[in-house]
Design a protein around this motif. Structure first.
Motif, PDB file in Angstrom:
ATOM      1  N   PHE A 139      31.671 -42.841  74.891  1.00  0.00           N
ATOM      2  CA  PHE A 139      30.988 -42.692  76.182  1.00  0.00           C
ATOM      3  C   PHE A 139      31.195 -43.625  77.002  1.00  0.00           C
ATOM      4  N   SER A 140      31.566 -43.559  78.199  1.00  0.00           N
ATOM      5  CA  SER A 140      31.658 -44.497  79.479  1.00  0.00           C
ATOM      6  C   SER A 140      30.682 -44.076  80.449  1.00  0.00           C
ATOM      7  N   THR A 141      31.007 -44.116  81.673  1.00  0.00           N
ATOM      8  CA  THR A 141      30.172 -43.927  82.732  1.00  0.00           C
ATOM      9  C   THR A 141      31.109 -43.558  84.129  1.00  0.00           C
ATOM     10  N   SER A 142      30.755 -42.679  85.068  1.00  0.00           N
ATOM     11  CA  SER A 142      31.320 -42.398  86.104  1.00  0.00           C
ATOM     12  C   SER A 142      31.088 -43.642  87.139  1.00  0.00           C
ATOM     13  N   VAL A 143      29.968 -44.133  86.741  1.00  0.00           N
ATOM     14  CA  VAL A 143      29.598 -45.422  87.787  1.00  0.00           C
ATOM     15  C   VAL A 143      30.805 -46.308  88.071  1.00  0.00           C
ATOM     16  N   LEU A 144      31.701 -46.321  86.976  1.00  0.00           N
ATOM     17  CA  LEU A 144      32.716 -47.189  86.944  1.00  0.00           C
ATOM     18  C   LEU A 144      33.603 -46.984  88.507  1.00  0.00           C
ATOM     19  N   GLY A 145      33.662 -45.649  88.852  1.00  0.00           N
ATOM     20  CA  GLY A 145      34.521 -45.429  89.992  1.00  0.00           C
ATOM     21  C   GLY A 145      33.762 -45.512  91.109  1.00  0.00           C
ATOM     22  N   LEU A 146      32.299 -45.245  90.950  1.00  0.00           N
ATOM     23  CA  LEU A 146      31.241 -45.340  92.399  1.00  0.00           C
ATOM     24  C   LEU A 146      31.165 -46.667  92.883  1.00  0.00           C
ATOM     25  N   ALA A 147      31.048 -47.541  91.679  1.00  0.00           N
ATOM     26  CA  ALA A 147      31.005 -49.221  92.021  1.00  0.00           C
ATOM     27  C   ALA A 147      29.336 -49.192  92.862  1.00  0.00           C
ATOM     28  N   LEU A 148      28.430 -48.507  92.078  1.00  0.00           N
ATOM     29  CA  LEU A 148      26.973 -48.757  92.641  1.00  0.00           C
ATOM     30  C   LEU A 148      26.304 -50.025  92.319  1.00  0.00           C
ATOM     31  N   PRO A 149      25.786 -50.590  93.633  1.00  0.00           N
ATOM     32  CA  PRO A 149      25.080 -51.978  93.452  1.00  0.00           C
ATOM     33  C   PRO A 149      24.003 -51.769  92.290  1.00  0.00           C
ATOM     34  N   GLY A 150      23.675 -53.024  91.623  1.00  0.00           N
ATOM     35  CA  GLY A 150      22.771 -52.722  90.551  1.00  0.00           C
ATOM     36  C   GLY A 150      23.428 -52.643  89.088  1.00  0.00           C
ATOM     37  N   TYR A 151      24.624 -52.049  89.067  1.00  0.00           N
ATOM     38  CA  TYR A 151      25.039 -51.487  87.903  1.00  0.00           C
ATOM     39  C   TYR A 151      26.435 -52.192  87.198  1.00  0.00           C
ATOM     40  N   ALA A 152      26.610 -53.534  87.721  1.00  0.00           N
ATOM     41  CA  ALA A 152      27.634 -54.279  87.636  1.00  0.00           C
ATOM     42  C   ALA A 152      27.696 -54.540  85.931  1.00  0.00           C
ATOM     43  N   ALA A 153      26.441 -55.088  85.410  1.00  0.00           N
ATOM     44  CA  ALA A 153      26.525 -55.437  84.082  1.00  0.00           C
ATOM     45  C   ALA A 153      26.820 -54.143  83.038  1.00  0.00           C
ATOM     46  N   TYR A 154      26.092 -53.200  83.472  1.00  0.00           N
ATOM     47  CA  TYR A 154      26.296 -51.867  82.555  1.00  0.00           C
ATOM     48  C   TYR A 154      27.504 -51.254  82.798  1.00  0.00           C
ATOM     49  N   ALA A 155      28.074 -51.405  83.918  1.00  0.00           N
ATOM     50  CA  ALA A 155      29.637 -50.889  84.102  1.00  0.00           C
ATOM     51  C   ALA A 155      30.498 -51.669  83.752  1.00  0.00           C
ATOM     52  N   ALA A 156      30.386 -52.808  83.583  1.00  0.00           N
ATOM     53  CA  ALA A 156      31.189 -53.910  82.756  1.00  0.00           C
ATOM     54  C   ALA A 156      31.498 -53.400  81.360  1.00  0.00           C
ATOM     55  N   THR A 157      30.338 -53.069  80.690  1.00  0.00           N
ATOM     56  CA  THR A 157      30.276 -52.899  79.288  1.00  0.00           C
ATOM     57  C   THR A 157      30.950 -51.525  78.994  1.00  0.00           C
ATOM     58  N   LYS A 158      30.816 -50.683  80.017  1.00  0.00           N
ATOM     59  CA  LYS A 158      31.595 -49.183  79.964  1.00  0.00           C
ATOM     60  C   LYS A 158      33.236 -49.355  80.241  1.00  0.00           C
ATOM     61  N   GLY A 159      33.460 -50.413  81.038  1.00  0.00           N
ATOM     62  CA  GLY A 159      34.930 -50.581  81.303  1.00  0.00           C
ATOM     63  C   GLY A 159      35.761 -51.177  80.032  1.00  0.00           C
ATOM     64  N   ALA A 160      34.530 -51.731  79.185  1.00  0.00           N
ATOM     65  CA  ALA A 160      35.185 -52.371  77.806  1.00  0.00           C
ATOM     66  C   ALA A 160      35.359 -51.099  76.834  1.00  0.00           C
ATOM     67  N   VAL A 161      34.730 -49.991  77.086  1.00  0.00           N
ATOM     68  CA  VAL A 161      34.672 -48.825  76.162  1.00  0.00           C
ATOM     69  C   VAL A 161      35.718 -48.172  76.563  1.00  0.00           C
ATOM     70  N   GLU A 162      36.256 -47.858  77.881  1.00  0.00           N
ATOM     71  CA  GLU A 162      37.471 -47.226  78.280  1.00  0.00           C
ATOM     72  C   GLU A 162      38.613 -47.901  77.630  1.00  0.00           C
ATOM     73  N   ALA A 163      38.708 -49.307  77.654  1.00  0.00           N
ATOM     74  CA  ALA A 163      39.733 -49.868  77.308  1.00  0.00           C
ATOM     75  C   ALA A 163      40.097 -49.596  75.753  1.00  0.00           C
ATOM     76  N   VAL A 164      39.080 -49.857  74.971  1.00  0.00           N
ATOM     77  CA  VAL A 164      39.060 -49.626  73.605  1.00  0.00           C
ATOM     78  C   VAL A 164      39.434 -48.196  73.211  1.00  0.00           C
TER      79      VAL A 164
END
Length: 245
Positions: A139-164
């Motif tokens: 599970f990742s998140t669509s926030v990665l594409g939306l770049a919503l303020p406040g979500y940097a830390a969470y989105a960073a973890t999900k960017g790692a999930v996509e890479a894996v």
């Protein structure tokens, strides 16, 4: 239990939200389901009861997804109860929101443990144990594409999930095992709704052309598709968000 089922799924974070809906959806498709949970046994037992009352098979197994010994024991329990493992859905996740300037680093570490380390731990066991013809779904998140303020830390973890996810799909060449990720948009779960006022929720619900929040059932349908017999979608991130761009 020592029951042999034709198809067996493990769902981490399976006691609530998207994970819970995924448990019931896969059970409806005939899977025997192992409901993994972190701490809320009552919710996990309720998920198992919902499956068994509908005529399916399920057990609940507690495990911290960041603990490799606990996750190995989770997979052991699945094999002992149902004879093997065909699908692993890694839905467990932690989301703590704050601007980069304010993020509590302990909160960052907590998200890293569940969202990044947990993905490695679960996917490692899945890569070793899922039977040929199976599927691994992260599970990742669509926030990665939306770049919503406040979500940097969470989105960073999900960017790692996509890479894996994308790399593991290629590492399993020749195994007939697909590896994909689902990236939900705003979905009406406790994880999403917690801490948001009505105005924020209404604004986010208006973003997709379908003009509503997603539901756990919407996401579970995507998981069921990826878990199913069609095996030509592989190494992909499916952005299940109602059309937000």
């Amino acid at each position: 239990m020592n029951t042999t089922s034709s198809r067996v799924a493990i769902v981490t974070g399976g006691s609530r939200g998207i994970g819970r809906q995924t448990v019931e959806r896969l059970a409806a498709d005939g899977y025997a389901v192992v409901v993994n949970y972190a701490g809320n046994q009552a919710e996990a037992d309720a998920a198992v009861a919902a499956v068994t009352e509908a005529g399916g098979q399920a057990i609940a197994v507690r495990a911290d997804v960041g603990d490799e010994k606990a996750v190995a024991a989770l997979f052991d329990a699945a094999e002992q109860a149902f004879g093997g493992i065909d699908v692993v859905v890694h839905a467990a996740g932690v989301m703590i929101l704050a601007p980069v300037v304010d993020i509590d680093l302990d909160a960052l570490d907590r998200m890293h443990r569940t969202n990044i380390r947990g993905t490695f731990v679960v996917d490692q066991q899945a890569a070793r144990r899922v039977r040929d013809g199976g599927a691994i779904i992260n599970f990742s998140t669509s926030v990665l594409g939306l770049a919503l303020p406040g979500y940097a830390a969470y989105a960073a973890t999900k960017g790692a999930v996509e890479a894996v996810t994308l790399i593991l799909a290629r590492e399993l060449r020749g195994r007939d095992i697909t590896v994909n990720a689902v990236a939900p948009g705003p979905t009406a779960t406790d994880l999403f709704l917690d801490g948001k006022d009505e105005e924020t929720i209404a604004r986010m619900a208006a973003q997709p052309p379908l003009e509503r929040l997603g539901t756990p059932a919407d996401i579970a349908e995507v998981v069921a598709f990826l878990a199913g017999p069609g095996h030509w979608v592989n190494g992909q991130v499916i952005r299940a968000n109602g059309g937000i761009v």
